[in-house]
Design a protein around this motif. Structure first.
Motif, PDB file in Angstrom:
ATOM      1  N   SER A 217     -13.604 -12.309 -19.438  1.00 20.10           N
ATOM      2  CA  SER A 217     -12.955 -13.262 -17.932  1.00 20.10           C
ATOM      3  C   SER A 217     -11.299 -12.628 -18.390  1.00 20.10           C
ATOM      4  O   SER A 217     -10.969 -12.016 -18.825  1.00 20.10           O
ATOM      5  CB  SER A 217     -13.520 -14.058 -18.170  1.00 20.10           C
ATOM      6  OG  SER A 217     -12.983 -14.887 -19.392  1.00 20.10           O
ATOM      7  N   ALA A 218     -10.956 -12.566 -16.928  1.00 23.40           N
ATOM      8  CA  ALA A 218      -9.687 -12.472 -16.608  1.00 23.40           C
ATOM      9  C   ALA A 218      -8.689 -13.668 -17.664  1.00 23.40           C
ATOM     10  O   ALA A 218      -7.861 -12.643 -18.288  1.00 23.40           O
ATOM     11  CB  ALA A 218      -8.775 -12.935 -15.128  1.00 23.40           C
ATOM     12  N   GLU A 219      -9.202 -14.655 -17.815  1.00 21.97           N
ATOM     13  CA  GLU A 219      -8.610 -16.004 -18.731  1.00 21.97           C
ATOM     14  C   GLU A 219      -8.028 -15.430 -19.485  1.00 21.97           C
ATOM     15  O   GLU A 219      -7.110 -15.537 -21.076  1.00 21.97           O
ATOM     16  CB  GLU A 219      -8.478 -17.030 -18.729  1.00 21.97           C
ATOM     17  CG  GLU A 219      -9.112 -17.794 -16.556  1.00 21.97           C
ATOM     18  CD  GLU A 219      -9.857 -16.940 -16.175  1.00 21.97           C
ATOM     19  OE1 GLU A 219     -10.978 -16.620 -16.687  1.00 21.97           O
ATOM     20  OE2 GLU A 219      -9.991 -17.754 -14.659  1.00 21.97           O
ATOM     21  N   GLU A 220      -9.554 -14.325 -20.729  1.00 21.47           N
ATOM     22  CA  GLU A 220      -9.420 -14.345 -22.237  1.00 21.47           C
ATOM     23  C   GLU A 220      -8.991 -13.191 -21.640  1.00 21.47           C
ATOM     24  O   GLU A 220      -7.687 -13.140 -23.405  1.00 21.47           O
ATOM     25  CB  GLU A 220     -10.980 -14.076 -22.318  1.00 21.47           C
ATOM     26  CG  GLU A 220     -12.081 -14.897 -22.084  1.00 21.47           C
ATOM     27  CD  GLU A 220     -13.659 -14.915 -22.577  1.00 21.47           C
ATOM     28  OE1 GLU A 220     -14.260 -15.711 -22.950  1.00 21.47           O
ATOM     29  OE2 GLU A 220     -13.762 -13.195 -21.843  1.00 21.47           O
ATOM     30  N   ILE A 221      -8.798 -12.381 -21.670  1.00 18.15           N
ATOM     31  CA  ILE A 221      -7.546 -11.224 -21.292  1.00 18.15           C
ATOM     32  C   ILE A 221      -6.015 -11.722 -21.261  1.00 18.15           C
ATOM     33  O   ILE A 221      -5.445 -10.920 -21.867  1.00 18.15           O
ATOM     34  CB  ILE A 221      -7.916 -10.289 -19.723  1.00 18.15           C
ATOM     35  CG1 ILE A 221      -9.244  -9.059 -20.662  1.00 18.15           C
ATOM     36  CG2 ILE A 221      -6.780  -8.722 -20.407  1.00 18.15           C
ATOM     37  CD1 ILE A 221     -10.375  -8.492 -19.463  1.00 18.15           C
ATOM     38  N   ALA A 222      -5.629 -12.223 -20.010  1.00 21.52           N
ATOM     39  CA  ALA A 222      -4.435 -12.716 -20.491  1.00 21.52           C
ATOM     40  C   ALA A 222      -4.611 -14.106 -21.748  1.00 21.52           C
ATOM     41  O   ALA A 222      -2.967 -13.394 -22.324  1.00 21.52           O
ATOM     42  CB  ALA A 222      -4.358 -14.176 -19.219  1.00 21.52           C
ATOM     43  N   LEU A 244       1.732 -10.465 -15.672  1.00 28.00           N
ATOM     44  CA  LEU A 244       0.723 -10.764 -16.968  1.00 28.00           C
ATOM     45  C   LEU A 244      -0.412 -10.178 -15.343  1.00 28.00           C
ATOM     46  O   LEU A 244      -1.717  -9.892 -15.912  1.00 28.00           O
ATOM     47  CB  LEU A 244       0.574 -11.837 -17.514  1.00 28.00           C
ATOM     48  CG  LEU A 244      -0.702 -11.879 -18.449  1.00 28.00           C
ATOM     49  CD1 LEU A 244      -0.946 -10.978 -18.853  1.00 28.00           C
ATOM     50  CD2 LEU A 244      -0.377 -13.004 -18.841  1.00 28.00           C
ATOM     51  N   GLU A 245      -0.884 -10.914 -15.227  1.00 32.63           N
ATOM     52  CA  GLU A 245      -1.856 -11.150 -13.729  1.00 32.63           C
ATOM     53  C   GLU A 245      -1.909  -9.799 -12.805  1.00 32.63           C
ATOM     54  O   GLU A 245      -3.410  -9.754 -12.855  1.00 32.63           O
ATOM     55  CB  GLU A 245      -1.477 -11.612 -12.474  1.00 32.63           C
ATOM     56  CG  GLU A 245      -1.481 -13.490 -12.800  1.00 32.63           C
ATOM     57  CD  GLU A 245      -0.764 -14.113 -11.465  1.00 32.63           C
ATOM     58  OE1 GLU A 245      -1.165 -13.733 -10.417  1.00 32.63           O
ATOM     59  OE2 GLU A 245      -0.914 -15.542 -11.557  1.00 32.63           O
ATOM     60  N   LYS A 246      -1.257  -9.234 -12.206  1.00 32.97           N
ATOM     61  CA  LYS A 246      -1.385  -7.157 -12.414  1.00 32.97           C
ATOM     62  C   LYS A 246      -2.137  -6.991 -13.712  1.00 32.97           C
ATOM     63  O   LYS A 246      -2.931  -6.160 -13.702  1.00 32.97           O
ATOM     64  CB  LYS A 246      -0.077  -6.809 -12.002  1.00 32.97           C
ATOM     65  CG  LYS A 246       0.734  -7.589 -10.223  1.00 32.97           C
ATOM     66  CD  LYS A 246       1.968  -6.652 -10.482  1.00 32.97           C
ATOM     67  CE  LYS A 246       2.391  -7.385  -9.605  1.00 32.97           C
ATOM     68  NZ  LYS A 246       4.014  -6.688  -8.885  1.00 32.97           N
ATOM     69  N   LEU A 247      -1.463  -6.987 -14.636  1.00 34.19           N
ATOM     70  CA  LEU A 247      -2.314  -5.621 -16.024  1.00 34.19           C
ATOM     71  C   LEU A 247      -3.742  -6.941 -15.924  1.00 34.19           C
ATOM     72  O   LEU A 247      -4.595  -5.388 -16.226  1.00 34.19           O
ATOM     73  CB  LEU A 247      -1.369  -6.353 -17.297  1.00 34.19           C
ATOM     74  CG  LEU A 247      -1.764  -5.665 -18.245  1.00 34.19           C
ATOM     75  CD1 LEU A 247      -2.280  -4.429 -18.703  1.00 34.19           C
ATOM     76  CD2 LEU A 247      -0.893  -6.565 -19.784  1.00 34.19           C
ATOM     77  N   VAL A 248      -3.588  -7.210 -16.020  1.00 36.27           N
ATOM     78  CA  VAL A 248      -5.591  -8.058 -16.310  1.00 36.27           C
ATOM     79  C   VAL A 248      -6.041  -7.460 -15.061  1.00 36.27           C
ATOM     80  O   VAL A 248      -7.278  -7.304 -15.643  1.00 36.27           O
ATOM     81  CB  VAL A 248      -5.263  -9.905 -15.942  1.00 36.27           C
ATOM     82  CG1 VAL A 248      -7.283 -10.389 -16.200  1.00 36.27           C
ATOM     83  CG2 VAL A 248      -4.518 -10.740 -17.313  1.00 36.27           C
ATOM     84  N   ASP A 249      -5.772  -7.559 -14.561  1.00 40.14           N
ATOM     85  CA  ASP A 249      -6.624  -6.475 -12.370  1.00 40.14           C
ATOM     86  C   ASP A 249      -6.683  -5.952 -12.679  1.00 40.14           C
ATOM     87  O   ASP A 249      -7.651  -4.854 -12.639  1.00 40.14           O
ATOM     88  CB  ASP A 249      -5.698  -7.371 -11.914  1.00 40.14           C
ATOM     89  CG  ASP A 249      -6.411  -6.496 -10.684  1.00 40.14           C
ATOM     90  OD1 ASP A 249      -7.417  -7.393  -9.827  1.00 40.14           O
ATOM     91  OD2 ASP A 249      -5.886  -6.048  -9.198  1.00 40.14           O
ATOM     92  N   PHE A 250      -5.706  -5.159 -13.611  1.00 36.24           N
ATOM     93  CA  PHE A 250      -5.805  -3.477 -13.490  1.00 36.24           C
ATOM     94  C   PHE A 250      -6.678  -3.425 -14.894  1.00 36.24           C
ATOM     95  O   PHE A 250      -7.631  -1.994 -14.802  1.00 36.24           O
ATOM     96  CB  PHE A 250      -4.826  -3.135 -14.768  1.00 36.24           C
ATOM     97  CG  PHE A 250      -4.886  -1.448 -14.739  1.00 36.24           C
ATOM     98  CD1 PHE A 250      -5.008  -0.735 -13.701  1.00 36.24           C
ATOM     99  CD2 PHE A 250      -4.637  -0.909 -16.593  1.00 36.24           C
ATOM    100  CE1 PHE A 250      -5.260   1.331 -14.733  1.00 36.24           C
ATOM    101  CE2 PHE A 250      -4.545  -0.568 -16.915  1.00 36.24           C
ATOM    102  CZ  PHE A 250      -4.587   1.072 -16.136  1.00 36.24           C
TER     103      PHE A 250
END
Length: 260
Positions: A217-222, A244-250
């Motif tokens: 999930s996005a939270e785990e990646i962050a 960080l949000e942009k990186l995770v979204d990418f």
């Protein structure tokens, strides 16, 4: 004068002895007990080995072994398993007397005694007979070892869905190119923080695993980007919360494209 009586044998060094090394030794006086190593015995061994090899190759063609992808150190839920021919040793370590405080027994003592006994079997039972009932010690030890290996391998393999495991961890086919959106707002952030370890196209490298096909999930990646996981230390990402949000979204967008 009787035949042979008074006969004398005189050696003469001027007469050369005729020897023909190509004539095999006569084993007729030992019927059924021995034979010439070349070509009789060696030919039988070669034929038996050839039949086994052809049968094994046909089995691998009919039921190829499932292959998994490159190991992912960021996947803490992944349970590594040895190849099938070591599964019996892996299963042995699950028993109480061969695990935990007794792990040395399962790793060295028991396998060492078992394989050592098989090596000594021909010397413990060195009778002249070649039939199984004439070699009870060697045959008994061989059958005990064979049954033990088959049982332990079957017990270990029966608890694993190999096809599902291979499907979940299948490698990315060689030559397959994943489309990377270089115009994405998080791509430049990825270049500055992650590319040196995870590769230009998220394909992974010597220092980091592939980020393609991950199920997080996005939270785990962050969290992993900030706190690290496995061999990845904390503090690898040095940007702001917005970056960080942009990186995770990418990263998520790339994996969504590959799953479609």
């Amino acid at each position: 004068m009787k035949k042979g009586k008074g006969m004398k044998f005189v050696g003469d060094s001027r007469i050369s002895a005729e020897r023909n090394p190509h004539i095999p030794k006569d084993y007729s006086e030992y019927p059924g007990r021995t034979e010439a190593f070349w070509p009789n015995f060696l030919l039988k061994e070669w034929l038996a080995g050839s039949v086994f090899l052809v049968g094994f190759l046909c089995l691998t063609l009919a039921h190829p072994s499932p292959l998994e992808g490159v190991a992912d150190p960021t996947d803490a839920a992944y349970i590594p398993l040895p190849d099938w021919y070591f599964l019996f040793l892996y299963e042995l370590l699950k028993y109480e007397y061969a695990s935990a405080d007794w792990s040395l027994m399962g790793i060295l003592v028991i396998p060492g005694l078992a394989f050592g006994a098989l090596l000594l079997a021909p010397f413990l039972d060195n009778g002249p007979g070649r039939r199984p009932h004439q070699r009870p010690v060697a045959v008994g030890m061989m059958l005990l070892g064979l049954v033990s290996v088959i049982w332990l391998t079957y017990t270990s393999a029966s608890h694993v869905d190999w096809e599902a495991r291979a499907e979940a961890n299948k490698p990315i086919p060689e030559g397959e190119q994943v489309a990377i959106d270089t115009d994405h707002a998080g791509y430049e952030i990825y270049q500055n923080n992650c590319m040196s370890c995870h590769g230009e196209n998220l394909e992974g490298g010597a220092a980091g695993p592939s980020l393609i096909g991950i199920d997080r999930s996005a939270e785990e990646i962050a969290t992993i980007a900030q706190e690290g996981i496995g061999s990845m230390p904390a503090g690898q990402f040095t940007g702001s919360e917005e970056e960080l949000e942009k990186l995770v979204d990418f990263i998520i967008s790339v994996n969504e494209d590959t799953s479609e």
